[in-house]
Design an enzyme around this catalytic site. Structure first.
Site, short mmCIF file in Angstrom:
data_model
loop_
_atom_site.label_atom_id
_atom_site.label_comp_id
_atom_site.label_asym_id
_atom_site.label_seq_id
_atom_site.Cartn_x
_atom_site.Cartn_y
_atom_site.Cartn_z
N LYS A 149 26.23 -3.61 0.08
CA LYS A 149 27.70 -3.58 0.09
C LYS A 149 28.22 -2.88 1.34
O LYS A 149 29.42 -2.65 1.48
CB LYS A 149 28.22 -2.84 -1.14
CG LYS A 149 27.77 -3.42 -2.46
CD LYS A 149 28.31 -2.53 -3.59
CE LYS A 149 27.44 -2.67 -4.83
NZ LYS A 149 27.69 -1.57 -5.79
N HIS B 12 4.64 5.66 11.62
CA HIS B 12 4.18 5.62 10.22
C HIS B 12 3.21 6.80 10.05
O HIS B 12 1.99 6.63 9.98
CB HIS B 12 3.47 4.28 9.98
CG HIS B 12 3.26 3.91 8.56
ND1 HIS B 12 3.41 4.79 7.50
CD2 HIS B 12 2.91 2.71 7.99
CE1 HIS B 12 3.15 4.16 6.36
NE2 HIS B 12 2.85 2.89 6.63
N ARG C 60 0.80 -1.22 0.00
CA ARG C 60 0.00 0.00 0.00
C ARG C 60 0.84 1.27 0.00
O ARG C 60 0.60 2.18 -0.81
CB ARG C 60 -0.92 0.04 1.24
CG ARG C 60 -2.18 -0.76 1.09
CD ARG C 60 -2.57 -1.37 2.41
NE ARG C 60 -1.59 -2.39 2.74
CZ ARG C 60 -1.67 -3.65 2.29
NH1 ARG C 60 -2.69 -4.04 1.62
NH2 ARG C 60 -0.71 -4.53 2.55
N THR C 61 1.78 1.38 0.93
CA THR C 61 2.46 2.66 1.11
C THR C 61 3.27 3.01 -0.13
O THR C 61 3.16 4.10 -0.69
CB THR C 61 3.37 2.61 2.35
OG1 THR C 61 2.62 2.08 3.44
CG2 THR C 61 3.89 3.99 2.70
N ARG D 170 11.18 3.82 3.71
CA ARG D 170 10.77 2.79 4.69
C ARG D 170 12.02 2.04 5.10
O ARG D 170 12.78 1.56 4.25
CB ARG D 170 9.74 1.82 4.11
CG ARG D 170 9.49 0.64 5.08
CD ARG D 170 8.29 -0.16 4.75
NE ARG D 170 7.08 0.59 5.00
CZ ARG D 170 5.85 0.07 4.90
NH1 ARG D 170 5.70 -1.20 4.55
NH2 ARG D 170 4.78 0.81 5.16
N1 CP Z 1 -0.33 -0.09 5.84
C1 CP Z 1 0.88 -0.31 5.27
O1 CP Z 1 1.87 0.31 5.64
O2 CP Z 1 0.87 -1.27 4.31
P1 CP Z 1 2.14 -1.73 3.48
O3 CP Z 1 3.10 -2.40 4.45
O4 CP Z 1 1.62 -2.68 2.44
O5 CP Z 1 2.78 -0.52 2.87
#
Ligand code: CP
Length: 306
Positions: free
Chosen positions: A83, A132, A53-54, A104
């Site tokens: 590396k 998040h 999603r993100t 991320r």
């Molecule tokens: N909700 C969320 O962060 O989903 P993903 O891990 O699929 O990005």
């Protein structure tokens, strides 16, 4: 709004502006001037942990506004991190190629580290068991759309409240509203983080740890379910004990008021039974859709200014 690193950086005015922009984003049509507003702008998505999603909603967001995306498949494996390159050196390199970096990473605090060295906006897309913040923005936007208010809200947060970065950011973000009551329903090994409970108490937010999911379901406006995060456990026995303790099924749904909703940041494993999906109160796929509009708003603000 140069960097987006944590939920606490947003106050009520910022939230109002982002939600107003997101509502406009819902109306953007291909071929219009608004759909080209980020023409020539480049976003880098740097993901050291899996995502559906993100990452895809951020990539879709800039594409819908006329910009383009640079990416590396599984950054930990296929970027020069494999590396031994530090996160800081990677950021100092990518800032030369992109106008913003969506990051991320598996370590809490990594987005703040990246922001310290970056000349372009860093957007925290999840930092390990930390935060998040853009998920919290889309969660709160979804609550506003589904329930119609953000004050005097009762919410039950269920599942992995220790490792779940979405519930951390959500608790911080909801703490700015009046009369919010939070119930924390979690197996003991993954109870809500102490620092967040202390923060909420300091802000005068009412919260309570409860074992009985049915009792909470009957009292809340929002039941926010989360996955037990297997990847954060060293001891698989503890994971097995925690997984399956709380499941939303049709019996739990019978307790939930007709005007309440179930949210989940997704992905789910088995903590919401598939049979619940057809219930109109199951709002988690509508919630995922809102992620596109919120991220269009965030990317636009980060690249063009608030
Ligand atoms: N909700 C969320 O962060 O989903 P993903 O891990 O699929 O990005």
């Amino acid at each position: 709004c140069k960097h987006v690193v944590e939920a606490q950086q947003f106050g009520p005015e910022a939230l109002h502006a982002i939600f107003a922009e997101a509502a406009q984003m819902e109306k953007v049509k291909p071929g219009t001037a608004e759909a080209k507003v980020l023409d020539g702008r480049v976003m880098a998505t740097l993901f050291y942990e899996p995502s559906t999603r993100t990452r895809l909603s951020f990539e879709s967001a800039i594409t819908h506004l006329g910009g383009t995306v640079l990416s590396t498949e599984s950054a930990g494996e296929y970027s020069s991190a494999a590396k031994g390159e530090t996160l800081e050196d990677t950021i100092r390199t990518i800032e030369n190629y992109a106008d913003c970096i969506v990051l991320r990473h598996f370590q809490a605090g990594s987005a703040k580290r990246a922001a310290l060295v970056s000349s372009v906006p860093i957007i925290n897309a999840g930092d390990g068991p930390g935060q998040h913040p853009t998920q919290a923005l889309l969660d709160v936007y979804s609550i506003k759309k589904e329930i119609g208010r953000l004050n005097n809200l009762k919410i039950g947060m269920v599942g992995d409240l220790l490792n779940g970065r979405t519930v951390h950011s959500l608790a911080y973000m909801l703490s700015m509203f009046e009369g919010v009551k939070m119930y924390f329903v979690a197996p003991k090994v993954v109870a809500m983080k102490e620092e967040i409970k202390t923060y909420l108490t300091g802000k005068g937010v009412e919260w309570e740890e409860v074992d009985d999911l049915n009792a909470v379901a009957s009292d809340v406006d929002v039941l926010y379910m989360t996955r037990i995060q297997k990847e954060r456990f060293d001891d698989m026995k503890q994971y097995t004990a925690a997984r399956g303790k709380y499941i939303i099924d049709t019996k739990v749904m019978q307790q939930l008021r007709n005007d309440a909703v179930v949210l989940h940041p997704l992905p789910r494993v088995d903590e919401i039974a598939v049979e619940v999906d057809d219930d109109p109160r199951a709002a988690y796929f509508r919630q995922a859709k809102n992620g596109l509009y919120i991220r269009m708003a965030i990317v636009k603000q980060c690249l063009l200014g608030c």
